[in-house]
Scaffold this motif. Structure first.
Motif, PDB file in Angstrom:
ATOM      1  N   GLN A  25       0.702  -1.123  -0.059  1.00 54.35           N
ATOM      2  CA  GLN A  25      -0.017  -0.066   0.065  1.00 54.35           C
ATOM      3  C   GLN A  25       0.897   1.277  -0.199  1.00 54.35           C
ATOM      4  O   GLN A  25       1.778   1.300   0.673  1.00 54.35           O
ATOM      5  N   CYS A  26       0.716   2.234  -0.736  1.00 55.23           N
ATOM      6  CA  CYS A  26       1.252   3.565  -0.727  1.00 55.23           C
ATOM      7  C   CYS A  26       0.846   4.347   0.069  1.00 55.23           C
ATOM      8  O   CYS A  26      -0.277   4.075   0.653  1.00 55.23           O
ATOM      9  N   GLY A  27       1.523   5.527   0.061  1.00 56.43           N
ATOM     10  CA  GLY A  27       1.055   6.721   1.366  1.00 56.43           C
ATOM     11  C   GLY A  27      -0.172   7.215   0.924  1.00 56.43           C
ATOM     12  O   GLY A  27      -0.833   7.613   1.781  1.00 56.43           O
ATOM     13  N   ASP A  28      -0.681   7.074  -0.416  1.00 55.52           N
ATOM     14  CA  ASP A  28      -1.914   7.598  -0.787  1.00 55.52           C
ATOM     15  C   ASP A  28      -3.157   6.591  -0.550  1.00 55.52           C
ATOM     16  O   ASP A  28      -4.288   7.024  -1.036  1.00 55.52           O
ATOM     17  N   GLY A  29      -2.920   5.406   0.156  1.00 59.27           N
ATOM     18  CA  GLY A  29      -3.986   4.558  -0.014  1.00 59.27           C
ATOM     19  C   GLY A  29      -4.051   3.513  -0.997  1.00 59.27           C
ATOM     20  O   GLY A  29      -5.081   2.779  -0.909  1.00 59.27           O
ATOM     21  N   HIS A  30      -3.437   3.565  -2.153  1.00 56.73           N
ATOM     22  CA  HIS A  30      -3.436   2.535  -3.336  1.00 56.73           C
ATOM     23  C   HIS A  30      -2.903   1.259  -2.835  1.00 56.73           C
ATOM     24  O   HIS A  30      -1.982   1.146  -2.179  1.00 56.73           O
ATOM     25  N   ARG A  31      -3.599   0.246  -3.333  1.00 60.93           N
ATOM     26  CA  ARG A  31      -3.236  -1.219  -3.032  1.00 60.93           C
ATOM     27  C   ARG A  31      -2.721  -1.907  -4.164  1.00 60.93           C
ATOM     28  O   ARG A  31      -3.722  -1.701  -5.156  1.00 60.93           O
ATOM     29  N   PHE A  32      -1.698  -2.783  -4.132  1.00 60.17           N
ATOM     30  CA  PHE A  32      -1.009  -3.219  -5.256  1.00 60.17           C
ATOM     31  C   PHE A  32      -0.394  -4.476  -4.584  1.00 60.17           C
ATOM     32  O   PHE A  32      -0.181  -4.545  -3.456  1.00 60.17           O
ATOM     33  N   GLU A  33       0.056  -5.335  -5.486  1.00 61.50           N
ATOM     34  CA  GLU A  33       0.987  -6.347  -4.860  1.00 61.50           C
ATOM     35  C   GLU A  33       2.279  -6.285  -5.555  1.00 61.50           C
ATOM     36  O   GLU A  33       2.532  -5.839  -6.742  1.00 61.50           O
ATOM     37  N   GLY A  34       3.544  -6.739  -4.757  1.00 58.88           N
ATOM     38  CA  GLY A  34       4.777  -6.949  -5.270  1.00 58.88           C
ATOM     39  C   GLY A  34       5.273  -8.294  -5.191  1.00 58.88           C
ATOM     40  O   GLY A  34       5.147  -8.990  -4.279  1.00 58.88           O
ATOM     41  N   TRP A  35       6.191  -8.407  -6.010  1.00 66.07           N
ATOM     42  CA  TRP A  35       6.965 -10.101  -6.193  1.00 66.07           C
ATOM     43  C   TRP A  35       8.194  -9.695  -5.814  1.00 66.07           C
ATOM     44  O   TRP A  35       9.127  -8.830  -6.399  1.00 66.07           O
ATOM     45  N   PHE A  36       8.721 -10.414  -4.757  1.00 62.56           N
ATOM     46  CA  PHE A  36      10.311 -10.180  -4.290  1.00 62.56           C
ATOM     47  C   PHE A  36      10.869 -11.700  -4.155  1.00 62.56           C
ATOM     48  O   PHE A  36       9.937 -12.829  -3.579  1.00 62.56           O
ATOM     49  N   GLY A  37      12.310 -11.810  -4.235  1.00 63.40           N
ATOM     50  CA  GLY A  37      12.945 -12.931  -3.841  1.00 63.40           C
ATOM     51  C   GLY A  37      12.972 -13.657  -2.472  1.00 63.40           C
ATOM     52  O   GLY A  37      13.030 -14.547  -1.973  1.00 63.40           O
ATOM     53  N   PRO A  54       2.215   1.895  -8.659  1.00 64.32           N
ATOM     54  CA  PRO A  54       1.877   1.952 -10.051  1.00 64.32           C
ATOM     55  C   PRO A  54       0.826   3.190 -10.624  1.00 64.32           C
ATOM     56  O   PRO A  54       0.590   3.353 -11.809  1.00 64.32           O
ATOM     57  N   ALA A  55      -0.050   3.340  -9.466  1.00 64.36           N
ATOM     58  CA  ALA A  55      -1.269   4.260  -9.887  1.00 64.36           C
ATOM     59  C   ALA A  55      -0.786   5.698  -9.640  1.00 64.36           C
ATOM     60  O   ALA A  55      -1.248   6.534 -10.478  1.00 64.36           O
ATOM     61  N   CYS A  56       0.050   5.957  -8.748  1.00 62.03           N
ATOM     62  CA  CYS A  56       0.261   7.402  -8.655  1.00 62.03           C
ATOM     63  C   CYS A  56       1.931   7.736  -8.275  1.00 62.03           C
ATOM     64  O   CYS A  56       2.302   8.953  -8.531  1.00 62.03           O
ATOM     65  N   GLY A  57       2.723   6.819  -8.442  1.00 64.90           N
ATOM     66  CA  GLY A  57       4.197   6.902  -8.300  1.00 64.90           C
ATOM     67  C   GLY A  57       4.677   7.243  -7.065  1.00 64.90           C
ATOM     68  O   GLY A  57       5.835   7.430  -6.989  1.00 64.90           O
TER      69      GLY A  57
END
Length: 82
Positions: A25-37, A54-57
């Motif tokens: 989740q970004c500081g503006d509240g957008h939720r997304f997923e991230g893939w990590f090793g 990815p929505a707001c940078g």
């Protein structure tokens, strides 16, 4: 020549790597997923400022409230089926 190339491709085994998928989740509240090793990879990328929404940078990214972490096995790019 075509047979030799085909045989070489078939003898190249599939290589798998484990990946962790986090709900972020970004500081503006957008939720997304991230893939990590690994969890360390997530932390290192965050500290280096490599993660961005990815929505707001926005680069202020944290793991989501649920903190979900699923593990997947992914085929490496360019690998072929054995």
């Amino acid at each position: 020549m075509h047979r030799a190339k085909a045989h070489k491709q078939l003898s190249n085994p599939v290589k798998w790597i484990a990946m962790i998928v986090y709900d972020l989740q970004c500081g503006d509240g957008h939720r997304f997923e991230g893939w990590f090793g690994s969890a360390d990879d997530f932390q290192a990328q965050r500290e280096r400022g490599l993660l961005a929404c990815p929505a707001c940078g926005v680069k202020a990214v944290v793991r989501g409230a649920l903190g979900r972490a699923d593990q997947y096995r992914c085929r490496t790019p360019g690998a072929t089926e054995a």
